[in-house]
Design a protein around this motif. Sequence first.
Motif, PDB file in Angstrom:
ATOM      1  N   LEU A  45     -14.644   2.769   1.240  1.00  0.00           N
ATOM      2  CA  LEU A  45     -13.208   2.686   1.421  1.00  0.00           C
ATOM      3  C   LEU A  45     -12.764   1.330   1.978  1.00  0.00           C
ATOM      4  CD1 LEU A  45     -11.257   5.092   1.092  1.00  0.00           C
ATOM      5  CD2 LEU A  45     -11.280   5.317   3.524  1.00  0.00           C
ATOM      6  N   PRO A  46     -12.167   0.481   1.170  1.00  0.00           N
ATOM      7  CA  PRO A  46     -11.646  -0.770   1.728  1.00  0.00           C
ATOM      8  C   PRO A  46     -10.312  -0.503   2.411  1.00  0.00           C
ATOM      9  CG  PRO A  46     -11.240  -0.692  -0.626  1.00  0.00           C
ATOM     10  CD  PRO A  46     -11.951   0.580  -0.266  1.00  0.00           C
ATOM     11  N   ALA A  61     -17.747   3.668  -6.938  1.00  0.00           N
ATOM     12  CA  ALA A  61     -16.578   2.970  -6.398  1.00  0.00           C
ATOM     13  C   ALA A  61     -16.920   2.615  -4.959  1.00  0.00           C
ATOM     14  CB  ALA A  61     -15.354   3.868  -6.460  1.00  0.00           C
ATOM     15  N   PRO A  62     -16.728   1.393  -4.552  1.00  0.00           N
ATOM     16  CA  PRO A  62     -17.219   0.941  -3.242  1.00  0.00           C
ATOM     17  C   PRO A  62     -16.643   1.762  -2.091  1.00  0.00           C
ATOM     18  CG  PRO A  62     -16.485  -0.897  -4.577  1.00  0.00           C
ATOM     19  CD  PRO A  62     -16.075   0.350  -5.300  1.00  0.00           C
ATOM     20  N   TYR A 105       1.232  11.543  -1.471  1.00  0.00           N
ATOM     21  CA  TYR A 105       0.102  11.180  -2.313  1.00  0.00           C
ATOM     22  C   TYR A 105       0.602  10.686  -3.662  1.00  0.00           C
ATOM     23  CZ  TYR A 105      -4.132  12.122  -5.206  1.00  0.00           C
ATOM     24  OH  TYR A 105      -5.197  12.047  -6.073  1.00  0.00           O
ATOM     25  N   ARG A 117      -9.957   3.679  -9.409  1.00  0.00           N
ATOM     26  CA  ARG A 117     -11.281   4.236  -9.154  1.00  0.00           C
ATOM     27  C   ARG A 117     -11.576   4.340  -7.654  1.00  0.00           C
ATOM     28  NH1 ARG A 117     -15.033   1.449 -13.747  1.00  0.00           N
ATOM     29  NH2 ARG A 117     -16.544   2.914 -12.905  1.00  0.00           N
ATOM     30  N   HIS A 118     -10.765   3.663  -6.857  1.00  0.00           N
ATOM     31  CA  HIS A 118     -10.954   3.753  -5.413  1.00  0.00           C
ATOM     32  C   HIS A 118     -10.155   4.948  -4.908  1.00  0.00           C
ATOM     33  CE1 HIS A 118     -12.269  -0.350  -6.033  1.00  0.00           C
ATOM     34  NE2 HIS A 118     -12.781  -0.340  -4.828  1.00  0.00           N
ATOM     35  N   ARG A 119     -10.844   6.016  -4.586  1.00  0.00           N
ATOM     36  CA  ARG A 119     -10.154   7.228  -4.176  1.00  0.00           C
ATOM     37  C   ARG A 119     -10.720   7.697  -2.849  1.00  0.00           C
ATOM     38  NH1 ARG A 119      -7.313  10.390  -8.670  1.00  0.00           N
ATOM     39  NH2 ARG A 119      -7.146   8.794 -10.281  1.00  0.00           N
ATOM     40  N   VAL A 120      -9.818   8.072  -1.955  1.00  0.00           N
ATOM     41  CA  VAL A 120     -10.282   8.543  -0.658  1.00  0.00           C
ATOM     42  C   VAL A 120     -10.896   9.920  -0.819  1.00  0.00           C
ATOM     43  CG1 VAL A 120      -7.994   9.482  -0.078  1.00  0.00           C
ATOM     44  CG2 VAL A 120      -9.563   8.921   1.724  1.00  0.00           C
ATOM     45  N   ILE A 138      -5.795  -5.497  -0.394  1.00  0.00           N
ATOM     46  CA  ILE A 138      -5.103  -5.716  -1.664  1.00  0.00           C
ATOM     47  C   ILE A 138      -4.296  -6.988  -1.532  1.00  0.00           C
ATOM     48  CG2 ILE A 138      -3.325  -4.832  -3.196  1.00  0.00           C
ATOM     49  CD1 ILE A 138      -4.294  -2.073  -2.599  1.00  0.00           C
ATOM     50  N   GLY A 197      -5.497   2.330  -2.919  1.00  0.00           N
ATOM     51  CA  GLY A 197      -6.675   1.950  -3.673  1.00  0.00           C
ATOM     52  C   GLY A 197      -6.442   0.697  -4.500  1.00  0.00           C
ATOM     53  N   MET A 214     -10.368  11.566  -4.121  1.00  0.00           N
ATOM     54  CA  MET A 214      -9.920  12.910  -4.473  1.00  0.00           C
ATOM     55  C   MET A 214      -8.998  12.816  -5.675  1.00  0.00           C
ATOM     56  SD  MET A 214      -6.958  13.509  -1.661  1.00  0.00           S
ATOM     57  CE  MET A 214      -5.518  12.485  -1.655  1.00  0.00           C
TER      58      MET A 214
END
Lengths: 62, 219
Positions: free
Chosen positions: A12-13, A9-10, A56, B96-99, A18, B92, B1
Motif C-alpha cells: 500500500l503506497p 500489486a505493490p 468508496y 490495481r492498487h486496492r486496499v 500520486i 490507488g 478490495m
Amino acid sequence: MSGRMTGIAPHLPGPNEIEGRSPLLGGVAPEFQMRDEEGNFVTLRRLIRQRPLLLYFYRGGW
Amino acid sequence: MYLSQLRQFYWEARGLGIDIVGAANDTPETNKELRERLDLPFTLLSDPEGEIAKLYGAFHKDEPSGRNIARVSVFLIEQADAGGRIAWEYVGPTARHRVALSRLSEEIQTFMGHTRQVVSVVVPSPWQVERTIREFQNPPLGLYRTPPAEELNESVVLVYRDYTRELAMLSHAEVHRLANEGWRLVNAVPEFEGDVAIGQRHVFERDNSRSVSNQEDSP
C-alpha cells in the motif's frame, strides 16, 4: 512464513505518492451532492449527520 | 478490495458504527442495475462527470477513451459534529492498487477508538481463484449474475482474471503484513461457501491501546 511475493500489486503506497496530488487527510471532507439509484440527490452533510462514513470510489462491476 | 467484498463487510462496518457508500462515474440507472445484480446493502452514488472524484483528488482521464473516471480510493470521513474531516484516505495510483479489507477494518477500528482489535483475512485456495475466474464468465445457477453480455468482452474478463489473482496474492501479503506488525494469529480455519471449502480464514488480534490513545478524535 517466508518467500518473496512477486508480481503482486505493490504494498500500500501512501496517497501522496500520486504525482500532483496533495493529501486531504485531516482536512474537512469536500461537500458533495450526488444522485442515488433512484435519482434522488444525496449530500455528504446528510450522510455524516449521524455516523462516520466510508466513501468508496470503485472500479469494476463485480 | 472490490465491490462485492463489501456486501459482507458492510455489516461489520455498521457494527463498528460507520456507514458505507460507493461512487462511480455511472448513471443512477446503471448503479441501480449493479446494486441489484450484486445485492449490495449500501447506496451507489452517481458522479457522471467525475466532478466529485476531482474534489477528492481521486480523478484522472482514462486512456484511450478520454473518459473522466475516479481512481479506486477510499475516504474515511468523521461524523459532522466531530468535524467532518477525512480521518483516513487511500487513493490507488492505478486500479490495481486496492486496499485489503483487513487493512480497511484495521483503520476503522483504530479510528473508532477500539483497543482490542480483530481482523481476518481469507486466503482463497488456488483452485477457488481459478473457479471464481471461470464462473465470472459462466456462473452456475444461484450465483450473482454476470454483467450484461455487452459489457462482458474479452478485455473485461482478462482484467477480472488479473484482479482476482492479484487479490488472492494480496491476501497472502496481508497475512505477512499482520504477522510482521505484531498482530497475533488466533485462529486459522477453513472458509466455506456452502459446503465447499474455498480457502483459509486467518483471524488476527492485537491490543492497540498505545496507538489509540494518540488519536485526536477519540470519543
